[in-house]
Design an enzyme around this catalytic site. Structure first.
Site, short mmCIF file in Angstrom:
data_model
loop_
_atom_site.label_atom_id
_atom_site.label_comp_id
_atom_site.label_asym_id
_atom_site.label_seq_id
_atom_site.Cartn_x
_atom_site.Cartn_y
_atom_site.Cartn_z
N GLU A 266 -64.58 33.26 7.58
CA GLU A 266 -65.79 33.36 7.09
C GLU A 266 -66.11 34.50 6.31
O GLU A 266 -65.85 35.73 7.05
CB GLU A 266 -66.94 33.21 8.24
CG GLU A 266 -68.35 33.05 7.65
CD GLU A 266 -69.47 33.86 8.47
OE1 GLU A 266 -69.91 34.71 7.86
OE2 GLU A 266 -69.31 33.38 9.61
N CYS A 303 -74.36 37.53 7.76
CA CYS A 303 -73.40 37.14 6.57
C CYS A 303 -74.62 35.99 6.08
O CYS A 303 -74.31 35.60 4.74
CB CYS A 303 -72.45 36.25 7.23
SG CYS A 303 -72.62 35.21 8.75
#
EC number: 1.2.1.26
Length: 525
Positions: A266, A303
């Site tokens: 990720e 994020c």
């Protein structure tokens, strides 16, 4: 529990001999004196990988109930660490105590979620197509499918979640649930926190009688230790949360192996928020203040931080910007996780401000130390945005860019120009539904999670969650790193053809002694 600065390799505590590292207190801007953490040598990497390889078959052969009990024991041991864990994490990250207490709850909650997943057995995807010996023109063999673990998994702790995306975080929990031993590379931003959680896992290993090699914790620079781990032939998959540069470096190493392996990384996302006209007119002030709260939450170190806002030009957008700027001006500067992250934020913010057509429209309170950062809000026209790819680059921290568009078609063109995203948010009212419907196809192509009238910074741990998306949000858009289906990353299917019943895995035997959900001829039994 006393910190020692040692690594945990199987059942042994090992002092690293290839150098030393110290933890750092970003709130004080100074190193934490004790302990000193020893860096892993190549022999330590070899030992951890060999132990994981040797433990794999014994661990995956454990009954599902025993595997689930192991996950629950890890959760219990983490809770038993008490205030010492929160205090150390606070010292190493500068994150508020309340935030860390919530993150601890999330961490143990996802361990218990995966214990439930394991007990249920649905993750095995058991499927049976019985033999059809009389079928013409050719008979059909007896075919039975069940998923098995890939093998040892390397997990890289993330800087911004010292508990939930670290030593016992979602990658570790889902890999262990899948039947895979785990080797964790501790993040240098929270070494003491990592040791505490690692020792909790090791205590759970001992209490539940799991093979010693099912878990190891190594310390060292990511490029050196990480590269050695990903290159090792015993390792069969990688979980990573971090920068695009770091994630792609691991992907390249994994692909260059004689046996390439999957890297579930990720990486980068700016998480667009689309402000539709009716919603902006009816409740623009509330949207603006909620947006600023989301932008500055945790000093923007998520994020899923909303780093891009798209809206159609007009007086309602003018007011939104004014209210957002006023709200941002009241936000104090916050301590970022590391000096390096704070430096990168200032650098990224400076580069964004210098791009053609950009105008700063708001800022939070100024930083008072090198590890602090304040929020920033910028504006640019859609045509300028479309002409400069650098506008799509992530600035990790509390900065966001508003793109003024002439009409919905221009909003769509900006969305089409974006890379893959973890999230996309629609702020809309009932009258906006026709416009939202026009954008849904592009939003579905671009993002892993679509939100209506919320903010993307909350990621629920549950069965339906998707925390993933097309590149560069992740290296594999087909999976999620949060939620029950995160286990799928570390499984592969095996088909058993014409096996004697007593040689089959229990989940595929006719009597189904595990009582797990199964398909037979494509229908639920």
């Amino acid at each position: 529990m006393q910190l020692t600065g040692e690594m945990l390799i199987g059942a042994e505590a090992v002092a690293g001999s290839a150098g030393t590292l110290r933890a750092f207190d970003p709130s004080k801007g100074e190193p934490i004196d004790a302990p000193v953490f020893g860096v892993a040598a190549q022999a330590d990497v070899e030992r951890a990988c060999e132990l994981a390889r040797d433990a794999f078959d014994a661990y995956r052969a454990q009954p599902l109930a025993a595997r689930a009990a192991f996950l629950e024991a890890i959760a219990d041991e983490i809770v038993a660490l008490g205030d010492a864990l929160i205090e150390r994490a606070h010292a190493e990250t500068g994150l508020p105590v309340a935030r860390l207490q919530g993150e601890r709850g999330r961490t143990v909650g996802q361990l218990r979620l995966f214990a439930r997943v394991v007990r249920d057995g649905r993750f095995l995807a058991a499927s049976i197509d019985p033999a059809q010996p009389a079928r013409t023109p050719l008979p059909r063999s007896d075919l039975r499918l069940q998923k098995v673990g890939l093998g040892p998994v390397v997990v890289f702790g993330a800087s911004n979640f010292p508990l939930a995306f670290s030593v016992a975080g979602g990658d570790t929990a889902s890999a262990l649930a899948a039947g895979c031993p785990v080797i964790v590379k501790a993040h240098e931003a929270h070494l003491g926190t990592s040791e505490l959680v690692g020792r909790a896992i090791r205590a759970a290993v001992a209490k539940t009688g799991m093979p010693a090699g099912v878990f190891s914790l190594l310390v060292g620079p990511g490029r050196v230790i990480g590269g050695a781990l990903v290159s090792h032939p015993a390792v069969q998959a990688v979980g990573f949360t971090g920068s695009r540069q770091g994630g792609m470096a691991l992907v390249q190493i994994a692909n260059a192996r004689p046996q390439p392996i999957p890297v579930y990384a990720e990486m980068s996302s700016i998480n667009p928020v689309v402000l539709f006209p009716a919603a902006l007119a009816a409740r623009g002030d509330a949207i603006a203040t909620g947006f600023v709260d989301s932008l500055t939450l945790g000093v923007g170190q998520f994020c899923t931080n909303p780093g891009l806002v798209l809206a159609i030009d007009g007086p309602d957008l003018d007011r939104f910007e004014t209210v957002a700027a006023q709200a941002l001006a009241k936000k104090p500067a916050g301590v970022m996780l590391t000096q390096g992250i704070a430096d990168a934020y200032r650098n990224g913010r400076g580069k964004l401000a210098e791009l053609p057509g950009v105008r700063e429209i708001g800022a939070g309170e100024a930083a008072q130390t090198d590890c602090q950062a304040g929020g920033a809000l910028y504006e640019v026209g859609a045509q300028a945005f479309l002409a400069e790819p650098a506008f799509s680059h992530e600035v990790f921290g509390p900065a966001s860019l508003i793109v003024r568009c002439r009409d919905l078609d221009e909003v769509a063109r900006v969305l089409e120009a974006l890379e893959g995203q973890l999230t996309a948010t629609l702020q809309m009212d009932a009258d906006d539904k026709p416009l939202a419907r026009r954008l849904l196809p592009v939003l579905e192509r671009k993002a892993g999670r679509l939100l209506v009238n919320g903010y993307p910074t909350g990621v629920e741990v549950c069965d339906a969650m998707v925390h993933g998306g097309p590149f560069p949000a992740t290296s594999n858009p087909a999976v999620t790193s949060v939620g029950a289906t995160a286990i799928e990353r570390f499984l592969r299917p095996v088909c058993y053809q014409d096996f004697p019943d007593d040689l089959l895995p229990e989940g595929l035997q006719e009597s189904n002694p595990l009582a797990i959900p199964r398909l037979r001829d494509g229908k639920a039994e």
